[in-house]
Design an enzyme around this catalytic site. Sequence first.
Site, mmCIF file in Angstrom:
data_model
loop_
_atom_site.group_PDB
_atom_site.id
_atom_site.type_symbol
_atom_site.label_atom_id
_atom_site.label_comp_id
_atom_site.label_asym_id
_atom_site.label_seq_id
_atom_site.Cartn_x
_atom_site.Cartn_y
_atom_site.Cartn_z
ATOM 1 N N GLU A 60 0.678 -1.196 0.016
ATOM 2 C CA GLU A 60 -0.105 0.075 0.016
ATOM 3 C C GLU A 60 0.820 1.132 0.034
ATOM 4 O OE1 GLU A 60 -2.141 -0.002 3.614
ATOM 5 O OE2 GLU A 60 -3.874 -1.404 2.730
ATOM 6 N N LYS A 79 -1.463 -0.701 21.795
ATOM 7 C CA LYS A 79 -2.054 0.588 22.284
ATOM 8 C C LYS A 79 -1.798 0.966 23.699
ATOM 9 C CE LYS A 79 -5.519 -0.564 18.586
ATOM 10 N NZ LYS A 79 -6.587 -1.438 18.293
ATOM 11 N N ASN A 131 -10.929 -6.423 12.856
ATOM 12 C CA ASN A 131 -10.450 -7.527 13.778
ATOM 13 C C ASN A 131 -11.794 -8.143 14.217
ATOM 14 O OD1 ASN A 131 -7.702 -6.543 13.997
ATOM 15 N ND2 ASN A 131 -8.464 -4.794 15.110
ATOM 16 N N ARG A 156 -12.854 -10.043 16.615
ATOM 17 C CA ARG A 156 -13.198 -10.372 18.221
ATOM 18 C C ARG A 156 -13.638 -9.162 18.981
ATOM 19 N NH1 ARG A 156 -7.727 -8.709 17.045
ATOM 20 N NH2 ARG A 156 -7.181 -6.920 18.170
ATOM 21 N N VAL A 199 -9.874 -5.294 23.278
ATOM 22 C CA VAL A 199 -9.492 -4.911 24.753
ATOM 23 C C VAL A 199 -10.113 -3.577 25.017
ATOM 24 C CG1 VAL A 199 -7.471 -3.901 26.161
ATOM 25 C CG2 VAL A 199 -7.304 -6.074 24.617
HETATM 26 C C1 MV4 Z 1 -0.320 1.633 7.683
HETATM 27 C C2 MV4 Z 1 0.188 2.900 8.023
HETATM 28 C C3 MV4 Z 1 0.350 3.771 7.125
HETATM 29 N N1 MV4 Z 1 0.159 3.827 5.757
HETATM 30 N N2 MV4 Z 1 -0.693 1.293 6.340
HETATM 31 C C4 MV4 Z 1 -0.013 -0.748 11.842
HETATM 32 C C5 MV4 Z 1 -0.439 -1.916 12.438
HETATM 33 C C6 MV4 Z 1 -1.327 -2.436 11.324
HETATM 34 N N3 MV4 Z 1 -2.759 -2.574 11.509
HETATM 35 C C7 MV4 Z 1 -0.928 -1.568 10.133
HETATM 36 N N4 MV4 Z 1 -0.428 -0.171 10.628
HETATM 37 C C8 MV4 Z 1 -0.141 0.756 9.975
HETATM 38 N N5 MV4 Z 1 -0.541 0.649 8.661
HETATM 39 C C9 MV4 Z 1 -0.554 2.398 5.421
HETATM 40 N N6 MV4 Z 1 -0.654 2.228 4.123
HETATM 41 C C10 MV4 Z 1 0.412 3.194 9.321
HETATM 42 C C11 MV4 Z 1 0.285 1.993 10.256
HETATM 43 C C12 MV4 Z 1 0.643 2.300 11.696
HETATM 44 C C13 MV4 Z 1 1.794 2.177 11.686
HETATM 45 C C14 MV4 Z 1 2.892 2.196 11.340
HETATM 46 C C15 MV4 Z 1 4.334 2.260 11.629
HETATM 47 C C16 MV4 Z 1 4.702 2.564 12.849
HETATM 48 C C17 MV4 Z 1 3.589 2.848 13.854
HETATM 49 C C18 MV4 Z 1 2.345 2.656 13.293
HETATM 50 C C19 MV4 Z 1 1.268 2.689 14.380
HETATM 51 C C20 MV4 Z 1 -0.062 2.763 13.942
HETATM 52 C C21 MV4 Z 1 -0.404 2.298 12.534
#
Ligand code: MV4
Length: 453
Positions: free
Chosen positions: A200, A237, A290, A292, A295
Amino acid sequence: MFKKILIANRGEIALRIIQACRELGIATVAVHSTADNESLHVTYADEDVCIGPPAPADSYLDIGRVIAAAEITGAEAIHPGYGFLAENAHFAEVLVECNLGWIGPRPETIRAMGDKANARRVAIEAGVPVLPGSSGPLADAAAAKRLADEVGYPVILKASAGGGGRGMRIVEDDAAVERQFATASQEAQRAFGDGSIYLEKYLVEPRHIEFQVFGDRHGNVVHLGERECSIQRRHQKLLEESPSVALDQPLRDRMGAAAVALSRAAGYENAGTVEFLLDTDGSFYFMEMNTRIQVEHPVTEMVLGIDLVKEQLRVAAGEVLSFRSGLKPRGHVIECRINAEDPETFSPSPGRVTTLHLPGGPGVRVDTHAYQEYVIPPYYDSMVAKLIVKGKDRMEAIERTRRALDFFIVEGIRTSVPLHKRILRDEKFRRGELSTRFMEDFFSRSSAADSSS
Ligand code: MV4
């Protein structure tokens, strides 16, 4: 309604499920490892079965042992809580084969959403916005490079079988694609037995906003508003709140409608969460779902005045959903996750809780399995309590949370209480200026303050 259910979990969520069952007149069976003989979920359940040694793989994750415990005790259904077997589609399927009920989404839904590249496809088909990227798993690094050139750098490589931040790689330029693709794929193969990777466009400073959804067996699907979850560290979180200061009612309605559209497309039953990234310009994009209870579900419970776990039991027993979509939030709610860990180094701090005084008063809820003299075992998650606080508005919620943290007395172990106090004092937090980069910036701000003082 069920007469007796088994809870395939431990800790605060096992207690939370017992509370809901008690109010509905449902008898409970606790399962536990030998490390949890003295745990409150064992004390409060009507029956308990020891299912093995401390290691999760030999107890809480052992499908055969959990099912045997349900059969021996005559439980009609299993509630998995969060973690452990909660998103194991195979487990949900086996239960159905054993004529046991499953308090969660249909196995096909768990499987469809568990494959994150597939979930992205379902979102696209449902008309839910996603970031520019691949329409499925990538064949190889060359395919990744072609697509990255098309959508523009930075991009992010994610494991199809991952989620929650595991097996992700941010790629800044085309020189790094080949190597990052290989390491991401290897990591995913080792961690999940599936090396498939999708891509992405990467958002640098988004908010992490999730919507609570709920479906029943009669085709009803609703959303129950958002939780702002941007304050996290290493994909854990730390603090969640609702409503999000970044949403006005029209945006909340549009994101809620997208969450419902995706859930409908997935044939969603029971409680679920649709995660979005919200960009600084107000655009939002589906990230993952998710399947489920989470938390942070009490944030929604407190801001809407509802009981999500009781609703899970009702709809799993075949009843019609009792909520309507778009219930209006009343006031503001903040949840702090209290972990048994060093607030500076974040290393786990298990051991005996020698003193415990929990805060109370107006708008204060504490979900915990801890008690004075409880020994926190080293084998499981470090979360020992959730402090959930409601105020008439965000400022009252913040000041009330600070007061509750001041009166949250834990001795014998180290906890994240001091870290939460610092976050709640932080000017950027207080102004509601949040993003997924908040904690990194927060740590550099506070180390700058240290060196200047
Ligand atoms: C992302 C993003 C930015 N751009 N995808 C983090 C957990 C998982 N659910 C996907 N995540 C992310 N996906 C795109 N296209 C930012 C996150 C993200 C994150 C990334 C790096 C470091 C910390 C983060 C915290 C929350 C979300």
